[in-house]
Design a protein around this motif. Structure first.
Motif, PDB file in Angstrom:
ATOM      1  N   SER A  36      -0.825  72.378   1.385  1.00 60.68           N
ATOM      2  CA  SER A  36       0.436  71.799   0.912  1.00 60.68           C
ATOM      3  C   SER A  36       0.339  70.293   0.743  1.00 60.68           C
ATOM      4  O   SER A  36       0.871  69.719  -0.218  1.00 60.68           O
ATOM      5  N   ASP A  37      -0.353  69.612   1.679  1.00 57.94           N
ATOM      6  CA  ASP A  37      -0.483  68.160   1.565  1.00 57.94           C
ATOM      7  C   ASP A  37      -1.358  67.777   0.376  1.00 57.94           C
ATOM      8  O   ASP A  37      -1.062  66.831  -0.358  1.00 57.94           O
ATOM      9  N   ALA A  40       0.764  68.276  -2.807  1.00 60.32           N
ATOM     10  CA  ALA A  40       1.731  67.183  -2.982  1.00 60.32           C
ATOM     11  C   ALA A  40       1.028  65.930  -3.490  1.00 60.32           C
ATOM     12  O   ALA A  40       1.509  65.268  -4.422  1.00 60.32           O
ATOM     13  N   TRP A  41      -0.108  65.606  -2.884  1.00 64.80           N
ATOM     14  CA  TRP A  41      -0.848  64.406  -3.304  1.00 64.80           C
ATOM     15  C   TRP A  41      -1.332  64.532  -4.752  1.00 64.80           C
ATOM     16  O   TRP A  41      -1.209  63.584  -5.540  1.00 64.80           O
ATOM     17  N   ALA A  78       7.167  60.286  -1.859  1.00 62.58           N
ATOM     18  CA  ALA A  78       6.036  60.951  -1.204  1.00 62.58           C
ATOM     19  C   ALA A  78       6.516  61.845  -0.072  1.00 62.58           C
ATOM     20  O   ALA A  78       6.034  62.977   0.093  1.00 62.58           O
ATOM     21  N   SER A  81       8.050  65.163  -1.411  1.00 63.58           N
ATOM     22  CA  SER A  81       7.055  66.113  -1.895  1.00 63.58           C
ATOM     23  C   SER A  81       6.246  66.702  -0.751  1.00 63.58           C
ATOM     24  O   SER A  81       5.979  67.910  -0.718  1.00 63.58           O
ATOM     25  N   LEU A  82       5.854  65.880   0.224  1.00 65.30           N
ATOM     26  CA  LEU A  82       5.085  66.384   1.358  1.00 65.30           C
ATOM     27  C   LEU A  82       5.885  67.385   2.181  1.00 65.30           C
ATOM     28  O   LEU A  82       5.371  68.452   2.552  1.00 65.30           O
ATOM     29  N   ALA A  86       5.192  71.540   2.053  1.00 68.13           N
ATOM     30  CA  ALA A  86       4.908  72.180   3.343  1.00 68.13           C
ATOM     31  C   ALA A  86       5.885  73.326   3.609  1.00 68.13           C
ATOM     32  O   ALA A  86       5.507  74.357   4.181  1.00 68.13           O
ATOM     33  N   ALA A 185       0.981  59.295  -0.290  1.00 67.63           N
ATOM     34  CA  ALA A 185       0.669  60.680   0.069  1.00 67.63           C
ATOM     35  C   ALA A 185      -0.797  60.844   0.447  1.00 67.63           C
ATOM     36  O   ALA A 185      -1.143  61.706   1.267  1.00 67.63           O
ATOM     37  N   PHE A 188      -1.844  61.102   4.052  1.00 63.84           N
ATOM     38  CA  PHE A 188      -1.433  62.260   4.841  1.00 63.84           C
ATOM     39  C   PHE A 188      -2.159  63.538   4.433  1.00 63.84           C
ATOM     40  O   PHE A 188      -1.772  64.629   4.828  1.00 63.84           O
ATOM     41  N   VAL A 189      -3.211  63.390   3.646  1.00 65.26           N
ATOM     42  CA  VAL A 189      -3.947  64.553   3.153  1.00 65.26           C
ATOM     43  C   VAL A 189      -5.141  64.827   4.062  1.00 65.26           C
ATOM     44  O   VAL A 189      -5.875  63.906   4.435  1.00 65.26           O
TER      45      VAL A 189
END
Length: 288
Positions: A36-37, A40-41, A78, A81-82, A86, A185, A188-189
């Protein structure tokens, strides 16, 4: 002539929502591949690149203050979306969309007028109970919390977008905030997601980025030229219903009767809040 213009505006608004849901269907498939991360990224980064190249915002369009606002807006984008991606890893598309929609609904109620506007949060609350079924096992609680957090960020996004839209000409603000969202983002990936990127995944990600948000944003701008903000707000309130329909047809996600009634209650609350004048500005489609 005006009737034709309004009809065209309605069709554009509906087409924008369908694009969003199709983009989320693509996202659901990518979540299984890069997480999910990572999804989003990839969406934010590719959409940011496309907008940056297409718009080519000039430094003269910003002051130090407005550029700072765009940076904050990018961070909030960001987060939306994150959180939402998720939640899609744990919830059906329609359920996640309905829970996320509570954020914009609260903004609509707060900015509305008349005593009846306070009925809409109660109706939405009934919808949430039907969706989550807290006394019968219900949905994944962490997924529900993530979707609600995305909704809170969405509410903040709306307020920030109004400020940026008042002070930055055209779509320059979006062309700056979206690349920044992609940059934020990236912190956080999971590093594993980068190693899973292939040309095929990147192409799919580009399709997702075009469906969400590039094409919908253009359609939204065109629709707003032909519709009143109240009418547009009512049409946007149908988004959870479109999510259920697309989720059922393309992902095989059946919300059940309780879920259908819950989503209907959230949609009805959004329509009611819009009719009460709760949306002085349309909810941006940029976040989906």
């Amino acid at each position: 002539m005006k009737t034709d213009e309004a009809r065209a505006g309605v069709l554009m608004a509906i087409a924008a929502q369908i694009c969003i849901q199709l983009g989320l269907v693509v996202a659901v498939g990518l979540i299984d591949t890069i997480g999910s991360d990572g999804t989003a990224w990839l969406r934010l980064s590719l959409a940011g690149f496309v907008l940056l190249v297409a718009v080519r915002p000039r430094p003269s369009a910003f002051t130090f203050r407005t550029f700072g606002m765009c940076v904050v807006l990018g961070g909030v984008t960001a987060a939306i979306s994150l959180f939402f991606m998720a939640s899609l890893d744990r919830l059906a598309l329609g359920t996640a969309t309905a829970l996320e929609f509570l954020g914009p609904l609260m903004i609509a109620v707060i900015s509305g007028s008349g005593r009846h506007r306070f009925l809409w949060p109660a109706l939405a609350a009934i919808g949430v109970v039907l969706l989550s079924q807290p006394f019968g096992g219900g949905i994944d609680p962490k997924g529900a919390l993530l979707a609600v957090m995305a909704g809170v960020c969405w509410a903040i996004y709306i307020l920030l977008t109004q400020r940026v839209g008042d002070e930055v000409a055209g779509v320059n603000g979006l062309a700056v905030s979206m690349p920044i969202a992609g940059l934020v983002a990236s912190f956080f990936v999971d590093a594993k997601a980068f190693s899973l990127l292939t040309p095929q995944v990147i192409v799919i990600g580009l399709i997702m980025a075009m469906l969400l948000p590039v094409i919908p944003y253009v359609l939204e701008l065109l629709a707003l030229r032909r519709l009143t903000t109240a009418t547009f707000g009512i049409l946007m309130s149908l988004e959870p219903a479109f999510a259920v329909l697309v989720g059922f047809l393309l992902l095989g996600q059946n919300p059940g009767w309780a879920g259908l009634f819950g989503i209907a209650a959230v949609v009805a609350a959004g329509v009611g809040a819009s009719r009460a004048g709760g949306r002085e500005m349309a909810v941006p489609l940029e976040v989906g």
